[in-house]
Enzyme design. Sequence first.
Site, short mmCIF file in Angstrom:
data_model
loop_
_atom_site.label_atom_id
_atom_site.label_comp_id
_atom_site.label_asym_id
_atom_site.label_seq_id
_atom_site.Cartn_x
_atom_site.Cartn_y
_atom_site.Cartn_z
N GLY A 305 -42.30 -19.34 32.75
CA GLY A 305 -41.36 -18.22 32.78
C GLY A 305 -41.85 -17.08 31.91
O GLY A 305 -43.05 -16.82 31.78
N SER A 306 -40.90 -16.40 31.26
CA SER A 306 -41.21 -15.13 30.61
C SER A 306 -42.11 -15.23 29.39
O SER A 306 -42.66 -14.22 28.94
CB SER A 306 -39.91 -14.42 30.22
OG SER A 306 -39.21 -14.00 31.38
N THR A 307 -42.29 -16.41 28.80
CA THR A 307 -43.27 -16.50 27.71
C THR A 307 -44.66 -16.17 28.24
O THR A 307 -45.52 -15.72 27.48
CB THR A 307 -43.28 -17.90 27.06
OG1 THR A 307 -43.45 -18.89 28.08
CG2 THR A 307 -41.99 -18.16 26.29
N LYS A 309 -45.40 -13.74 30.03
CA LYS A 309 -45.58 -12.29 30.03
C LYS A 309 -46.49 -11.85 28.88
O LYS A 309 -47.11 -10.78 28.96
CB LYS A 309 -44.23 -11.59 29.96
CG LYS A 309 -43.41 -11.77 31.24
CD LYS A 309 -41.99 -11.24 31.09
CE LYS A 309 -41.20 -11.47 32.39
NZ LYS A 309 -39.78 -11.10 32.25
#
Length: 585
Positions: A305-307, A309
Amino acid sequence: MKNKTYNKKKILVVFLFCFFIILVLIGRLVYLMIFDAEYYQKKAEDLHEREREIKAARGLIVDRNGTVLAANRAVCTISVIHNQITDPETVIRVLSEELDIEESRVRARVEKVSSMEKVKTNVDKEIGDRIRDYDLDGVKVDEDYKRYYPYNELGSKVLGFTGGDNQGIIGLEVKYEEELKGINGTILTMTDARGVELEGVAEDRIEPVAGNTLQISMDYNIQAFAQQAALKVLEEKEADSVSILLMNPQNGEILAMVNVPEFNLNEPFELNTEMAGRTVSDEEKQDLLNQMWRNGCINDTYEPGSTFKVITASACLEEGVVKLEDTFSCPGYRIVEDRKIRCHKVGGHGAETFVQGIQNSCNPVFIDIGLRLGSDKFYEYFRQFGLLGMTGVDLPGEAGTIMHKKENIGLVELATMSFGQSFQVTPMQMATTVSSLVNGGRRVTPHFGVAVLDQKGEEVKRFQYETKEGIVSEKTSATMRMLLESVVSEGSGKNAYLEGYHIGGKTATSQTLPRSAHKYISSFIGFAPAENPQVLGMVVIHNPQGIYYGGTIAAPVLRDIFDNVLPYLGIDKDKSSMAENAGES
């Protein structure tokens, strides 16, 4: 006359033949007695010798400060020698009662004609001494060692445990088997023709050599605190499991690795789940045990997920396809080919800079820069950052990244990958990769093993680990440290803010497969101090109930850990920052 002559010749032939045979036998006897005597003497000795093994004490496992995490406890091995037993019924009764074994099982061993039969291993020394006091013919009580873990569940899936033969089965116990196992000794006794040991004949004894001590980078105090924090959130959020990882991003030393629920290392074959105490088949129990022993930080993959990014931003900055002042527009979604890919903020973030896009964890911003980078470059950075290989952590069973083939990465796959979906990595891989992006661009090898010590505590070996330079430029790394510090101070990671410290980090909330199950993984990865990271931590919460956003439930866990761990490690608060905050208030 002719018959008499014939008979005499016949008798002479027989005599000569017998004489020849006697000469051959005498020659053979002389050869055996003179020229081959040593060989047969050894064979005879072997028939009258009985060898018993003396187990070597397994080496200790100690933490970075010398705290003993794995030790030995004296136990006994009870054996019977068939030829020496004079009162079999008494032997069967005593061993059955003292060892709590069915008489039929003891009888089978007592009545078996063999040089020696083990009845039971890992018997408490008190019971072994009691059996020895019976002075039963044919019963041998040999002292042995059983692995003992002073802190029961602490670091269970890291330390691992040993089997009945004192060999490592999982974790560091099996990884460092050669350093820990030692060299067994022997006791050699003489017996008569019936196999009964001769009294008054001296034993030959080769003393065992204890294994070496393994010193690891884990810190008992940090591990204990992280485990306590994991258990707290596990209970509060009724989660399936929680993993917490703390490491030094500068050299790869792992300070703590928690995977709750853990299990009792002193009773590793007792289930720790709701199935404990229920009747299950042997096959079902083994499957449950295998799941119980799994180390989620290295054995299991997940969609980050967003980690992730952090990784997309680093690649795009390094390649020059985005600048901090670039502007974007987020209406709450992006349409890529025939797919409508949503942002977590349904109404959208509107106009925002790249810096704000990271602070807001905005999916459309990362879709845009991911498409700018392109699938070929994205895949190459994936490789350059080390995500296509293993981390090399010194624990068995590390899982690899589950990734699209390069030729199968279309625009939709590229868009979803840019914000951490449609592929899977391990938490260990994420922590290691982010470490390299914030430490100046060096890919370190995560590890526990620090040194091997002898019985006197003297260092005999220090482990060396590979470091790969040039993952990203120092400029890109410094930019990422600044951006991720702003995520905590101003953005979605504000629940990780800790007064007096500059902390960088990134939140994530990902959905597990199948999406229809509506199960989520909440995570946060952070480091401190942001300007020169000395500790990097990661929290992963599997299937939390109720509120499941990473910024809401995972970030505060790492904040609380840092609040205790940073002062413990001697990392002081930034007094100027505290003074500024005091002036503002």
